[in-house]
Design a protein around this motif. Structure first.
Motif, short mmCIF file in Angstrom:
data_model
loop_
_atom_site.label_atom_id
_atom_site.label_comp_id
_atom_site.label_asym_id
_atom_site.label_seq_id
_atom_site.Cartn_x
_atom_site.Cartn_y
_atom_site.Cartn_z
N ASP A 140 0.85 -1.18 0.00
CA ASP A 140 0.00 0.00 0.00
C ASP A 140 0.89 1.24 0.00
O ASP A 140 1.90 1.30 0.71
N TRP A 141 0.51 2.23 -0.80
CA TRP A 141 1.30 3.46 -0.95
C TRP A 141 0.34 4.63 -0.82
O TRP A 141 -0.60 4.75 -1.61
N SER A 142 0.57 5.51 0.15
CA SER A 142 -0.30 6.67 0.33
C SER A 142 0.51 7.95 0.21
O SER A 142 1.73 7.98 0.44
N ALA A 198 -7.78 2.89 -3.55
CA ALA A 198 -8.55 2.83 -2.32
C ALA A 198 -9.91 3.46 -2.56
O ALA A 198 -10.06 4.36 -3.41
N ASN A 214 -10.39 7.29 -2.93
CA ASN A 214 -9.86 8.02 -4.07
C ASN A 214 -10.96 8.56 -4.98
O ASN A 214 -10.75 9.52 -5.73
N TYR A 229 -4.14 10.61 -1.67
CA TYR A 229 -4.55 9.42 -2.41
C TYR A 229 -3.95 8.20 -1.71
O TYR A 229 -2.91 8.31 -1.05
N ARG A 230 -4.60 7.07 -1.91
CA ARG A 230 -4.07 5.81 -1.37
C ARG A 230 -4.22 4.73 -2.44
O ARG A 230 -5.28 4.60 -3.07
N ARG A 243 -2.97 0.56 -3.86
CA ARG A 243 -2.52 -0.80 -3.50
C ARG A 243 -1.93 -1.45 -4.75
O ARG A 243 -2.50 -1.37 -5.83
N TRP A 296 -9.48 -2.77 3.05
CA TRP A 296 -8.68 -1.57 3.25
C TRP A 296 -8.68 -1.17 4.74
O TRP A 296 -7.83 -0.44 5.18
#
Length: 303
Positions: free
Chosen positions: A154-156, A236, A239, A278-279, A281, A303
């Motif tokens: 996961d990248w936020s 996610a 978004n 923003y998030r 995956r 999530w």
């Protein structure tokens, strides 16, 4: 499956699966060439079987580095790296436009047997040295699963404008080049992923560029080893309510790449002192997954 984490201070963070395979390396020491837009990036990303699913400094675009946050057109600056698109002139080498993302430190590390998360603080700096934005970035490695031969990242991003004027986000398409809306979180695949298969729910393959949807997947066959891998990119739920809607930038030819483009067709502005987030995956899997398997797997990862 348990994971192991190592930190080469000032250089990178690495995550290995229980079988010893390094599945993620997050490099935060900047590369030396400012023209490539110095910034942290994740490379290599590997499947549990050890097959690499990212490319680094390919000959066609030296500034493509694994999985990285980018902004190709930002108030006249280029936080993507490399040549800048100028309408009517094409791509030009304009080093005075190339900015950078400075690593300021890590504010949090959290590690359990099967989950690792960290928070990084960064500053977006335009070419002349002015600080334009503060970013809080989060990465989480989880769901490392032998049964499904996959794991998830996961990248936020939370970005705040620290200028006294608005930041204007765009892309080559908003600058006049058709269907070149790349910007945002970008993945560059390895050379052997060229010609691979991209697919998304409810969208024909030839219509993926510039489309919208909850997820997109890319699968290809490796050189050297008798194996295929699949990389899944997913939004996610929140978004959908972000500051600006996103579209997919995706290519299989002439090189493999996917970007969560946040300014494909239209520019948007971030006012002074305001923030957006923003998030995302990314699922990295051994084998060639189909749409049904992707959807079922994502449904099983809340999530």
């Amino acid at each position: 499956m348990s994971i192991r984490v190592s930190h080469a201070y000032g250089e990178h963070i690495a995550v290995a699966a229980a079988n010893g395979t390094e599945i993620l390396r997050y490099v935060y020491r900047p590369d030396p060439d400012a023209f490539e837009s110095r910034k942290p990036y994740a490379h290599p990303l590997r499947t549990l079987a050890g097959n690499t699913v990212t490319g680094y400094r390919p000959s066609d675009h030296r500034w493509h580095k694994g999985l990285q946050m980018t902004a190709s057109h930002l108030s006249g600056q280029n936080f993507w790296g490399g040549n800048s698109y100028v309408h009517g002139e094409g791509y030009r080498r304009l080093p005075e436009r190339v900015g950078s993302m400075r690593h300021d430190g890590f504010s949090e590390f959290a590690l359990t047997d099967d989950r690792f998360a960290f928070t990084e603080e960064l500053t977006w700096v335009e070419h002349g040295g002015a600080e334009w934005a503060r970013e809080t970035r989060g990465l989480t490695v989880h769901s490392v699963d032998e049964e499904s031969d996959s794991w998830a990242l996961d990248w936020s991003i939370r970005l705040t404008n620290v200028r006294d004027e608005a930041l204007r986000f765009g892309s080559p398409t908003t600058a006049g080049r058709e269907m070149a809306g790349y910007t945002g979180l970008q993945w560059r695949g390895p050379r052997d992923f060229t010609g691979g298969t991209a697919f998304a729910p409810g969208t024909d393959a030839e219509k993926l560029m510039g489309s919208q949807g909850p997820w997109l997947a890319f699968t290809a066959e490796h050189d050297d080893v008798d194996a295929r891998s699949t990389v899944v990119f997913a939004h996610a739920p929140e978004n959908l309510d972000a500051l600006h809607e996103s579209h997919w930038f995706v290519r299989s030819e002439p090189f493999p790449t996917v970007a969560f483009s946040w300014a494909f067709f239209e520019e948007f502005e971030l006012a002074p002192g305001e923030s957006f987030g923003y998030r995302y995956r990314v699922v990295i899997a051994d084998g060639a997954w189909d749409a049904e398997r992707v959807a079922t797997h994502l449904d099983g990862l809340p999530w």
